[in-house]
Design a protein around this motif. Structure first.
Motif, PDB file in Angstrom:
ATOM      1  N   GLY A 115      44.374  53.753 -20.974  1.00 33.95           N
ATOM      2  CA  GLY A 115      45.577  53.462 -21.730  1.00 33.95           C
ATOM      3  C   GLY A 115      45.759  51.960 -21.838  1.00 33.95           C
ATOM      4  N   PRO A 116      46.940  51.440 -21.479  1.00 34.18           N
ATOM      5  CA  PRO A 116      47.186  49.995 -21.575  1.00 34.18           C
ATOM      6  C   PRO A 116      46.554  49.183 -20.446  1.00 34.18           C
ATOM      7  CG  PRO A 116      49.124  51.089 -20.719  1.00 34.18           C
ATOM      8  CD  PRO A 116      48.158  52.178 -21.097  1.00 34.18           C
ATOM      9  N   LEU A 117      46.036  49.858 -19.418  1.00 34.96           N
ATOM     10  CA  LEU A 117      45.447  49.156 -18.284  1.00 34.96           C
ATOM     11  C   LEU A 117      44.017  48.738 -18.602  1.00 34.96           C
ATOM     12  CD1 LEU A 117      45.355  48.277 -15.283  1.00 34.96           C
ATOM     13  CD2 LEU A 117      44.680  50.634 -14.722  1.00 34.96           C
ATOM     14  N   ALA A 118      43.702  47.466 -18.392  1.00 39.39           N
ATOM     15  CA  ALA A 118      42.338  46.962 -18.583  1.00 39.39           C
ATOM     16  C   ALA A 118      41.964  46.111 -17.372  1.00 39.39           C
ATOM     17  CB  ALA A 118      42.244  46.135 -19.865  1.00 39.39           C
ATOM     18  N   ILE A 119      40.884  46.494 -16.694  1.00 38.63           N
ATOM     19  CA  ILE A 119      40.391  45.766 -15.524  1.00 38.63           C
ATOM     20  C   ILE A 119      39.047  45.165 -15.901  1.00 38.63           C
ATOM     21  CG2 ILE A 119      39.763  45.925 -13.097  1.00 38.63           C
ATOM     22  CD1 ILE A 119      41.629  48.244 -12.789  1.00 38.63           C
ATOM     23  N   THR A 120      38.972  43.834 -15.857  1.00 44.14           N
ATOM     24  CA  THR A 120      37.796  43.106 -16.359  1.00 44.14           C
ATOM     25  C   THR A 120      36.900  42.670 -15.207  1.00 44.14           C
ATOM     26  OG1 THR A 120      39.057  42.318 -18.263  1.00 44.14           O
ATOM     27  CG2 THR A 120      37.043  41.111 -17.715  1.00 44.14           C
ATOM     28  N   VAL A 121      35.591  42.864 -15.401  1.00 44.71           N
ATOM     29  CA  VAL A 121      34.625  42.483 -14.377  1.00 44.71           C
ATOM     30  C   VAL A 121      34.095  41.079 -14.655  1.00 44.71           C
ATOM     31  CG1 VAL A 121      32.614  43.493 -15.567  1.00 44.71           C
ATOM     32  CG2 VAL A 121      32.589  43.226 -13.072  1.00 44.71           C
ATOM     33  N   HIS A 122      33.908  40.325 -13.577  1.00 41.94           N
ATOM     34  CA  HIS A 122      33.327  38.989 -13.648  1.00 41.94           C
ATOM     35  C   HIS A 122      32.147  38.958 -12.677  1.00 41.94           C
ATOM     36  CE1 HIS A 122      37.071  37.566 -15.645  1.00 41.94           C
ATOM     37  NE2 HIS A 122      37.618  38.491 -14.861  1.00 41.94           N
ATOM     38  N   GLU A 123      30.979  38.706 -13.184  1.00 44.71           N
ATOM     39  CA  GLU A 123      29.790  38.642 -12.336  1.00 44.71           C
ATOM     40  C   GLU A 123      29.855  37.348 -11.528  1.00 44.71           C
ATOM     41  OE1 GLU A 123      24.920  39.092 -12.784  1.00 44.71           O
ATOM     42  OE2 GLU A 123      26.194  38.755 -14.550  1.00 44.71           O
ATOM     43  N   THR A 124      29.997  37.480 -10.205  1.00 43.24           N
ATOM     44  CA  THR A 124      30.151  36.301  -9.333  1.00 43.24           C
ATOM     45  C   THR A 124      29.165  36.392  -8.172  1.00 43.24           C
ATOM     46  OG1 THR A 124      31.975  37.446  -8.181  1.00 43.24           O
ATOM     47  CG2 THR A 124      32.579  35.929  -9.944  1.00 43.24           C
TER      48      THR A 124
ATOM     49  N   THR B  38      26.650  29.506  -9.294  1.00 39.98           N
ATOM     50  CA  THR B  38      27.259  30.182 -10.446  1.00 39.98           C
ATOM     51  C   THR B  38      28.426  31.053 -10.001  1.00 39.98           C
ATOM     52  OG1 THR B  38      25.217  30.197 -11.747  1.00 39.98           O
ATOM     53  CG2 THR B  38      26.859  31.865 -12.296  1.00 39.98           C
ATOM     54  N   GLY B  39      28.210  31.805  -8.919  1.00 42.59           N
ATOM     55  CA  GLY B  39      29.273  32.671  -8.411  1.00 42.59           C
ATOM     56  C   GLY B  39      30.510  31.892  -8.025  1.00 42.59           C
ATOM     57  N   HIS B  40      30.333  30.806  -7.307  1.00 41.16           N
ATOM     58  CA  HIS B  40      31.470  29.986  -6.891  1.00 41.16           C
ATOM     59  C   HIS B  40      32.204  29.406  -8.104  1.00 41.16           C
ATOM     60  CE1 HIS B  40      29.534  29.227  -2.675  1.00 41.16           C
ATOM     61  NE2 HIS B  40      30.138  30.401  -2.753  1.00 41.16           N
ATOM     62  N   ALA B  41      31.437  28.932  -9.087  1.00 39.33           N
ATOM     63  CA  ALA B  41      32.051  28.335 -10.276  1.00 39.33           C
ATOM     64  C   ALA B  41      32.872  29.363 -11.049  1.00 39.33           C
ATOM     65  CB  ALA B  41      30.974  27.731 -11.170  1.00 39.33           C
ATOM     66  N   ARG B  42      32.376  30.587 -11.125  1.00 35.61           N
ATOM     67  CA  ARG B  42      33.104  31.620 -11.868  1.00 35.61           C
ATOM     68  C   ARG B  42      34.354  32.070 -11.127  1.00 35.61           C
ATOM     69  NH1 ARG B  42      28.029  35.347 -14.126  1.00 35.61           N
ATOM     70  NH2 ARG B  42      27.320  33.844 -15.699  1.00 35.61           N
ATOM     71  N   ILE B  43      34.295  32.156  -9.805  1.00 31.96           N
ATOM     72  CA  ILE B  43      35.484  32.515  -9.039  1.00 31.96           C
ATOM     73  C   ILE B  43      36.567  31.456  -9.230  1.00 31.96           C
ATOM     74  CG2 ILE B  43      36.406  32.733  -6.689  1.00 31.96           C
ATOM     75  CD1 ILE B  43      33.758  34.105  -5.921  1.00 31.96           C
ATOM     76  N   ALA B  44      36.157  30.194  -9.282  1.00 31.85           N
ATOM     77  CA  ALA B  44      37.122  29.099  -9.391  1.00 31.85           C
ATOM     78  C   ALA B  44      37.965  29.167 -10.647  1.00 31.85           C
ATOM     79  CB  ALA B  44      36.386  27.756  -9.333  1.00 31.85           C
ATOM     80  N   VAL B  45      37.436  29.757 -11.710  1.00 30.86           N
ATOM     81  CA  VAL B  45      38.157  29.774 -12.990  1.00 30.86           C
ATOM     82  C   VAL B  45      38.699  31.154 -13.356  1.00 30.86           C
ATOM     83  CG1 VAL B  45      36.891  27.782 -13.869  1.00 30.86           C
ATOM     84  CG2 VAL B  45      35.998  30.079 -14.314  1.00 30.86           C
ATOM     85  N   LEU B  46      38.725  32.072 -12.398  1.00 31.34           N
ATOM     86  CA  LEU B  46      39.315  33.388 -12.681  1.00 31.34           C
ATOM     87  C   LEU B  46      40.793  33.239 -13.015  1.00 31.34           C
ATOM     88  CD1 LEU B  46      37.869  35.557  -9.744  1.00 31.34           C
ATOM     89  CD2 LEU B  46      37.162  35.636 -12.156  1.00 31.34           C
ATOM     90  N   PRO B  47      41.312  34.079 -13.923  1.00 35.05           N
ATOM     91  CA  PRO B  47      42.772  34.124 -14.102  1.00 35.05           C
ATOM     92  C   PRO B  47      43.385  34.703 -12.835  1.00 35.05           C
ATOM     93  CG  PRO B  47      41.687  35.855 -15.382  1.00 35.05           C
ATOM     94  CD  PRO B  47      40.600  34.997 -14.812  1.00 35.05           C
ATOM     95  N   CYS B  48      44.182  33.929 -12.133  1.00 30.72           N
ATOM     96  CA  CYS B  48      44.406  34.216 -10.716  1.00 30.72           C
ATOM     97  C   CYS B  48      45.809  33.823 -10.279  1.00 30.72           C
ATOM     98  CB  CYS B  48      43.351  33.439  -9.917  1.00 30.72           C
ATOM     99  SG  CYS B  48      43.395  33.637  -8.121  1.00 30.72           S
ATOM    100  N   ASP B  49      46.803  34.667 -10.581  1.00 26.66           N
ATOM    101  CA  ASP B  49      48.151  34.427 -10.050  1.00 26.66           C
ATOM    102  C   ASP B  49      48.257  34.922  -8.608  1.00 26.66           C
ATOM    103  OD1 ASP B  49      49.191  33.325 -12.424  1.00 26.66           O
ATOM    104  OD2 ASP B  49      49.512  35.329 -13.255  1.00 26.66           O
ATOM    105  N   VAL B  50      47.631  36.073  -8.339  1.00 21.37           N
ATOM    106  CA  VAL B  50      47.648  36.676  -7.006  1.00 21.37           C
ATOM    107  C   VAL B  50      46.213  36.933  -6.578  1.00 21.37           C
ATOM    108  CG1 VAL B  50      48.396  38.626  -5.585  1.00 21.37           C
ATOM    109  CG2 VAL B  50      49.894  37.759  -7.400  1.00 21.37           C
ATOM    110  N   LEU B  51      45.785  36.280  -5.498  1.00 15.94           N
ATOM    111  CA  LEU B  51      44.418  36.442  -4.988  1.00 15.94           C
ATOM    112  C   LEU B  51      44.369  37.523  -3.919  1.00 15.94           C
ATOM    113  CD1 LEU B  51      41.442  35.548  -4.456  1.00 15.94           C
ATOM    114  CD2 LEU B  51      42.375  33.819  -2.892  1.00 15.94           C
ATOM    115  N   VAL B  52      43.415  38.445  -4.084  1.00 14.94           N
ATOM    116  CA  VAL B  52      43.115  39.466  -3.076  1.00 14.94           C
ATOM    117  C   VAL B  52      41.615  39.405  -2.839  1.00 14.94           C
ATOM    118  CG1 VAL B  52      43.388  41.891  -2.413  1.00 14.94           C
ATOM    119  CG2 VAL B  52      44.939  40.890  -4.116  1.00 14.94           C
TER     120      VAL B  52
END
Length: 303
Positions: A179-188, A240-254
């Motif tokens: 439905g309206p929920l979308a969970i996006t994967v980032h290869e890190t 590459t993994g570290h660089a991609r984590i650094a730019v995640l859209p990230c209001d709340v980190l888990v």
């Protein structure tokens, strides 16, 4: 666009928003971060039972004291991220029920990285819920064979897991939707070849929306005798993994290991839960530690 069409579009948007918000009910006082932190004080075992807890909006903690499992809910069904070790699967199912959700409504199971302490319970959870599993290609091989990847620096110290079929192979940037929920994967790929981080929007009952980032482990642990400097391709992937984590859209980190980001403390109010710079700081710390390891390897003979 005609006024009638505009009105229909607005109505559809509001219906989708309200559908999501309907599950963003205020958390029961029983399922607070304070209760979770108190129950797990001094206990970080991967299978130490923990109470469930409300994180934000439609996002809930259903894991153990030492290993995260995250439930993201929607009117179209739910998504579970990570399954803990094999003996944690019943604890995760019990936590989902305690929150008032039905495990049979879990439609997808996703994973962070393909190590037995995070995927060991996935096969059992898949059987109990009937959910489909989605994963990056590198993680798919491990999930379906139950055998650690030979490309993994930790391979020699990893246990296997029960094989589980992967229904959908994801590429970087793909989304799993309900439905309206979308969970996006980032290869890190910092911690393992198949490491995945996940981001989604969660809105509370007041329609205040935040981006949740389930950022994968960023540490560079290895089996004894493994030297990253002998594997330049792996070193490049870590960066590459570290660089991609650094730019995640990230209001709340888990994070998959709650202690890696002091998650329980932050969830209980002993620190900032909402921090747009959290992923950047998390990645920077991991990159600094990796640089120190590389420097140490360069100064040794490797014998």
């Amino acid at each position: 666009m005609s006024r009638v069409i505009k009105s229909s579009v607005v109505a559809m948007f509001l219906a989708a928003t309200l559908s999501t918000a309907a599950l963003a009910r205020p958390a029961s006082p029983e399922w607070t971060g304070e209760r979770l932190a108190g129950a797990c004080a001094g206990r970080e075992g991967w299978s130490d039972p923990a109470p469930p807890a409300h994180i934000y909006g439609t996002t809930w903690y259903v894991g153990t004291c030492g290993i995260a499992a995250i439930l993201v809910t929607s009117q179209e069904g739910h998504v579970l991220i990570d399954g803990g070790p094999a003996d944690a699967a019943p604890l995760i199912l019990a936590n989902i029920r305690k929150l008032g959700f039905d495990p049979a409504d879990v439609r997808w199971i996703l994973t962070s990285h393909e190590h037995f302490d995070h995927i060991g319970g996935v096969a059992q959870l898949q059987r109990k819920t009937g959910a489909r599993v989605a994963a990056l290609a590198a993680a798919k091989r491990v999930l379906e064979t139950g055998k650690p990847s030979t490309d993994d620096p930790q391979a020699a110290r990893l246990d296997g897991s029960s094989p589980v079929p992967v229904a959908r192979v994801l590429a970087d940037g793909d989304s799993v939707t309900l439905g309206p929920l979308a969970i996006t994967v980032h290869e890190t790929p910092a911690h393992s070849p198949g490491s995945a981080s996940w981001t989604w929007q969660a809105c509370d009952e007041k329609f205040a929306c935040r981006m949740i980032a389930y950022a994968d482990s960023a540490t560079t642990i290895s089996a004894d005798g493994y030297r990253f400097t002998d594997h330049p391709d792996r070193v490049a992937r870590v960066h590459t993994g570290h660089a991609r984590i650094a730019v995640l859209p990230c209001d709340v980190l888990v994070t998959p290991h709650p202690s890696a980001s002091e998650f329980f403390a932050r969830l209980s109010g002993k620190g900032a839960l909402v921090d747009a710079g959290a992923c950047r700081s998390y990645a920077r710390s991991a990159e600094e530690k990796f640089a120190a390891r590389l420097a140490g390897e360069a100064g040794s003979t490797g014998e």
